[in-house]
Design a protein around this motif. Structure first.
Motif: not given
Length: 143
Positions: A24-34
């Motif tokens: 997920q780009v951008p993530g909920k709390s970081r730029a990229i989450e997996f």
């Protein structure tokens, strides 16, 4: 003669780029989450732009086809690209709806997804895309 290349490419890209499944780009709390099974309007927009770029490269620039005979038309057919991008946005689990939802059978605008919803939305994507491209023979040609 049927060309299944656009259908195959569009469905694979839909699966790989569904926000929250792999990335997920951008993530909920970081730029990229997996693999967080979350989404947002911004991440669907970013993933849609990536989808558009990749499907243009694979279908228009490289010209992936799956048929016995390559089409002889010189014109570029934008229908597989545009239909794919529109369906990608509309069927991204969690944006408009998620079937099944996390707490209910059907949820609207939850911005959450799950494995079953991704599988069902992928089947819906495949069915609608295949009907429009293969059965209806939708074409949008440019010069």
């Amino acid at each position: 003669m049927s060309d299944w290349g656009p259908v195959f490419v569009a469905v694979v890209l839909f699966i790989l780029l569904t926000p929250g499944l792999l990335i997920q780009v951008p993530g909920k709390s970081r730029a990229i989450e997996f693999g967080n099974f979350q989404t947002s309007g911004v991440s669907i927009l970013v993933h849609s732009i990536i989808y558009f770029a990749l499907i243009c490269i694979l279908l228009l620039a490289i010209g992936i086809h799956m048929s016995i005979k390559r089409p002889s038309a010189i014109n570029v057919d934008w229908a597989p690209v545009l239909v794919g991008v529109v369906l990608f946005v509309l069927l991204s689990p969690g944006l408009l709806f998620s079937f099944p939802g996390n707490g209910k059978q059907l949820e609207f605008g939850s911005m959450k997804t799950n494995g079953k919803a991704i599988a069902i939305h992928t089947l819906l994507f495949f069915a609608i895309y295949a009907v429009l491209i293969m059965a209806v023979h939708l074409h949008i040609y440019t010069g």
